[in-house]
Write an enzyme that holds these catalytic residues in place. Sequence first.
Site, mmCIF file in Angstrom:
data_model
loop_
_atom_site.group_PDB
_atom_site.id
_atom_site.type_symbol
_atom_site.label_atom_id
_atom_site.label_comp_id
_atom_site.label_asym_id
_atom_site.label_seq_id
_atom_site.Cartn_x
_atom_site.Cartn_y
_atom_site.Cartn_z
ATOM 1 N N GLU A 103 0.811 -1.212 0.000
ATOM 2 C CA GLU A 103 0.000 0.000 0.000
ATOM 3 C C GLU A 103 0.850 1.271 0.000
ATOM 4 O O GLU A 103 2.002 1.256 0.434
ATOM 5 C CB GLU A 103 -0.927 -0.002 1.220
ATOM 6 C CG GLU A 103 -1.909 -1.150 1.149
ATOM 7 C CD GLU A 103 -2.818 -1.271 2.360
ATOM 8 O OE1 GLU A 103 -3.918 -1.802 2.195
ATOM 9 O OE2 GLU A 103 -2.446 -0.852 3.458
ATOM 10 N N CYS A 149 3.249 8.814 1.685
ATOM 11 C CA CYS A 149 3.694 7.912 2.742
ATOM 12 C C CYS A 149 3.997 6.584 2.046
ATOM 13 O O CYS A 149 3.082 5.904 1.585
ATOM 14 C CB CYS A 149 2.543 7.795 3.742
ATOM 15 S SG CYS A 149 2.901 6.683 5.088
ATOM 16 N N CYS A 185 6.027 -6.644 7.747
ATOM 17 C CA CYS A 185 7.177 -6.214 8.542
ATOM 18 C C CYS A 185 7.491 -7.302 9.563
ATOM 19 O O CYS A 185 6.585 -7.901 10.145
ATOM 20 C CB CYS A 185 6.855 -4.902 9.255
ATOM 21 S SG CYS A 185 8.261 -4.242 10.184
ATOM 22 N N CYS A 194 5.902 -4.999 16.109
ATOM 23 C CA CYS A 194 5.438 -4.063 17.144
ATOM 24 C C CYS A 194 3.963 -4.399 17.432
ATOM 25 O O CYS A 194 3.166 -4.601 16.509
ATOM 26 C CB CYS A 194 5.591 -2.615 16.672
ATOM 27 S SG CYS A 194 7.296 -2.232 16.247
ATOM 28 N N CYS A 229 0.784 -2.420 15.842
ATOM 29 C CA CYS A 229 0.848 -2.047 14.417
ATOM 30 C C CYS A 229 0.265 -3.157 13.536
ATOM 31 O O CYS A 229 0.667 -4.320 13.651
ATOM 32 C CB CYS A 229 2.310 -1.781 14.042
ATOM 33 S SG CYS A 229 2.586 -1.550 12.281
ATOM 34 N N GLU A 279 9.918 -1.844 7.568
ATOM 35 C CA GLU A 279 10.997 -1.168 8.282
ATOM 36 C C GLU A 279 12.089 -0.796 7.257
ATOM 37 O O GLU A 279 12.813 -1.675 6.770
ATOM 38 C CB GLU A 279 11.533 -2.095 9.386
ATOM 39 C CG GLU A 279 12.791 -1.628 10.068
ATOM 40 C CD GLU A 279 12.803 -0.140 10.444
ATOM 41 O OE1 GLU A 279 11.851 0.346 11.064
ATOM 42 O OE2 GLU A 279 13.794 0.535 10.086
ATOM 43 N N SER A 309 11.539 6.987 8.605
ATOM 44 C CA SER A 309 11.100 6.642 9.959
ATOM 45 C C SER A 309 11.543 5.217 10.253
ATOM 46 O O SER A 309 11.332 4.313 9.447
ATOM 47 C CB SER A 309 9.576 6.756 10.033
ATOM 48 O OG SER A 309 9.100 6.254 11.260
ATOM 49 N N SER A 338 11.251 5.795 15.988
ATOM 50 C CA SER A 338 10.046 5.402 16.722
ATOM 51 C C SER A 338 10.455 4.917 18.103
ATOM 52 O O SER A 338 10.923 3.794 18.265
ATOM 53 C CB SER A 338 9.319 4.297 15.956
ATOM 54 O OG SER A 338 8.819 4.826 14.747
ATOM 55 N N LEU A 339 10.271 5.770 19.093
ATOM 56 C CA LEU A 339 10.775 5.471 20.437
ATOM 57 C C LEU A 339 9.719 4.752 21.288
ATOM 58 O O LEU A 339 9.969 3.669 21.812
ATOM 59 C CB LEU A 339 11.210 6.789 21.096
ATOM 60 C CG LEU A 339 11.969 6.666 22.402
ATOM 61 C CD1 LEU A 339 13.301 5.957 22.207
ATOM 62 C CD2 LEU A 339 12.199 8.052 23.020
ATOM 63 N N HIS A 340 8.590 5.381 21.454
ATOM 64 C CA HIS A 340 7.406 4.805 22.121
ATOM 65 C C HIS A 340 7.528 4.521 23.609
ATOM 66 O O HIS A 340 6.525 4.201 24.255
ATOM 67 C CB HIS A 340 6.919 3.524 21.425
ATOM 68 C CG HIS A 340 6.733 3.643 19.965
ATOM 69 N ND1 HIS A 340 6.099 4.721 19.379
ATOM 70 C CD2 HIS A 340 7.120 2.847 18.938
ATOM 71 C CE1 HIS A 340 6.098 4.563 18.068
ATOM 72 N NE2 HIS A 340 6.718 3.440 17.768
ATOM 73 N N ASN A 367 -3.805 4.846 16.419
ATOM 74 C CA ASN A 367 -4.892 4.476 15.517
ATOM 75 C C ASN A 367 -5.278 3.043 15.832
ATOM 76 O O ASN A 367 -4.405 2.194 16.027
ATOM 77 C CB ASN A 367 -4.435 4.596 14.062
ATOM 78 C CG ASN A 367 -4.097 6.030 13.715
ATOM 79 O OD1 ASN A 367 -4.900 6.928 13.938
ATOM 80 N ND2 ASN A 367 -2.896 6.262 13.205
ATOM 81 N N CYS A 384 -1.358 5.921 10.097
ATOM 82 C CA CYS A 384 -0.140 5.244 10.561
ATOM 83 C C CYS A 384 -0.481 3.933 11.259
ATOM 84 O O CYS A 384 -1.330 3.906 12.146
ATOM 85 C CB CYS A 384 0.578 6.104 11.599
ATOM 86 S SG CYS A 384 1.586 7.364 10.878
HETATM 87 N N1 SAH Z 1 8.816 0.809 10.505
HETATM 88 C C1 SAH Z 1 8.972 2.195 10.617
HETATM 89 C C2 SAH Z 1 8.121 2.999 9.650
HETATM 90 C C3 SAH Z 1 6.709 2.543 9.430
HETATM 91 S S1 SAH Z 1 5.634 2.755 10.800
HETATM 92 C C4 SAH Z 1 8.758 2.662 12.054
HETATM 93 O O1 SAH Z 1 8.299 1.868 12.869
HETATM 94 O O2 SAH Z 1 9.093 3.809 12.341
HETATM 95 C C5 SAH Z 1 5.376 4.512 10.781
HETATM 96 C C6 SAH Z 1 4.957 5.102 12.122
HETATM 97 O O3 SAH Z 1 3.632 4.653 12.478
HETATM 98 C C7 SAH Z 1 5.871 4.677 13.272
HETATM 99 O O4 SAH Z 1 6.208 5.759 14.073
HETATM 100 C C8 SAH Z 1 4.971 3.707 14.031
HETATM 101 O O5 SAH Z 1 5.347 3.583 15.350
HETATM 102 C C9 SAH Z 1 3.613 4.320 13.845
HETATM 103 N N2 SAH Z 1 2.505 3.395 14.151
HETATM 104 C C10 SAH Z 1 2.466 2.061 13.983
HETATM 105 N N3 SAH Z 1 1.281 1.562 14.388
HETATM 106 C C11 SAH Z 1 0.538 2.623 14.801
HETATM 107 C C12 SAH Z 1 -0.796 2.769 15.290
HETATM 108 N N4 SAH Z 1 -1.597 1.712 15.438
HETATM 109 N N5 SAH Z 1 -1.221 4.003 15.602
HETATM 110 C C13 SAH Z 1 -0.418 5.091 15.443
HETATM 111 N N6 SAH Z 1 0.850 5.017 14.961
HETATM 112 C C14 SAH Z 1 1.320 3.800 14.644
HETATM 113 FE FE1 SF4 Z 2 7.234 -2.617 11.491
HETATM 114 FE FE2 SF4 Z 2 7.193 0.019 12.013
HETATM 115 FE FE3 SF4 Z 2 4.953 -1.507 12.263
HETATM 116 FE FE4 SF4 Z 2 6.968 -1.782 14.000
HETATM 117 S S1 SF4 Z 2 5.697 0.058 13.687
HETATM 118 S S2 SF4 Z 2 5.832 -3.459 13.008
HETATM 119 S S3 SF4 Z 2 8.726 -1.488 12.690
HETATM 120 S S4 SF4 Z 2 6.049 -1.079 10.387
#
Ligand code: SAH
Ligand code: SF4
Length: 356
Positions: free
Chosen positions: A89, A103, A110, A114, A117, A164, A193, A218-220, A298, A341
């Site tokens: 996508e 985007c 991936c 995480c 996600c 990623e 990212s 992406s720290l979280h 989200n 995202c």
């Molecule tokens: N793999 C990379 C880039 C793709 S994800 C990464 O993790 O940075 C892009 C962004 O979306 C990242 O910051 C990720 O943490 C965020 N993301 C993933 N799942 C999400 C969700 N359910 N709600 C909001 N942001 C999310």
């Molecule tokens: Fe992969 Fe980024 Fe989603 Fe983590 S947040 S599973 S690294 S796409």
Amino acid sequence: MTEAPPNRHDLFLALFPSEPTFRLDQIEKAYFTESMTGWDSVTTLSKDMREVLEKEIPWMSCTPVTTLSSAAGDTHKVVLSGIDEEMFESVLMINRRDQWTICVSSQIGCAMGCTFCATGMMGLKRSLSSDEIADQYRFWKQFLSERPELPQRISNVVFMGMGEPLVNVENVKKAIHTWLDHTDLGPTKVTVSTVGVLPVLEGILTDPDWPPVRIAISLHSPEEESRRKIVPTTAPNFHKRLAKWTHDYQEIHGNRRHHVTFEYTLISGVNDNEDEAKLLVKFVKTTSAVKVNVIPLNLVEGKDYTASSREGIEKFKAVLLNAGIDVTERKTMGRDIAAACGQLALTIKSGGKVVG
Ligand code: SAH
Ligand code: SF4
């Protein structure tokens, strides 16, 4: 097999091994010239060559399967099919300057897993070739040119789609160089990212070929154990190594335009309380980063995580702001078409309008 398929470049060299390299530049340029719509229009190549190329090398490395537009008309999502018909996508979003940000995806699925996600839930199917990454820009350019009533300029690209990017770093790098060479995008208009793949981040420091793009990490979570619960790939001593990396990066590439941003997705009851905000302040102060971008969660089907309340988000931001940290909040777009995202997982939701 999670390797990316071959690039057109390699296919061309296999077909015409003795062609001079300027031929490849000529072809690459043609891909990004709007008046060129297929091999037939590249009249700088001989007719014989064009006939071979027509049969052997697709003009576009990916083709659209479905296009969806959000009800607000500010976000569009496409499902693209690669050379092997695997699907991924790509998203087009309006930005503050009334221009578009794309985007892009770097992989199909991936492997990082995480827990919040949707892409992570798919696992990794394969990486995208540099053509499949670069052609997402070509696809959206074409999409806009067919809709002259919309703004036409694509001003930014963010690697925040599926996958990623640092696990597919060679193809990501090639795609970025292609855009820098053949479009009006400058390096500070491209943001990579990453979940923070430390060995690759460390490699970037000494890689002369790494383009001077922006990096968002992406720290979280400000703390290793709790981060590992939602980002299972968190390496030992992650925060310490990351802090060191930000200083090394600043020393090598340092100026404000190349600053590092931390992304922080706020999940209710998981990483959003005031104590975590204070720990985050402490951590950010050990780094060279100048900005934290908070992302409201989200919702992802099959996960019982919930987004932080508006009040919770404001409180969290206030702790950072009061400590002098530059905080921005990501505007959420395209939820009705599962284009926000973390929602990209090849599910076509019924909301939104199918436009193609
Ligand atoms: N793999 C990379 C880039 C793709 S994800 C990464 O993790 O940075 C892009 C962004 O979306 C990242 O910051 C990720 O943490 C965020 N993301 C993933 N799942 C999400 C969700 N359910 N709600 C909001 N942001 C999310
Ligand atoms: Fe992969 Fe980024 Fe989603 Fe983590 S947040 S599973 S690294 S796409």
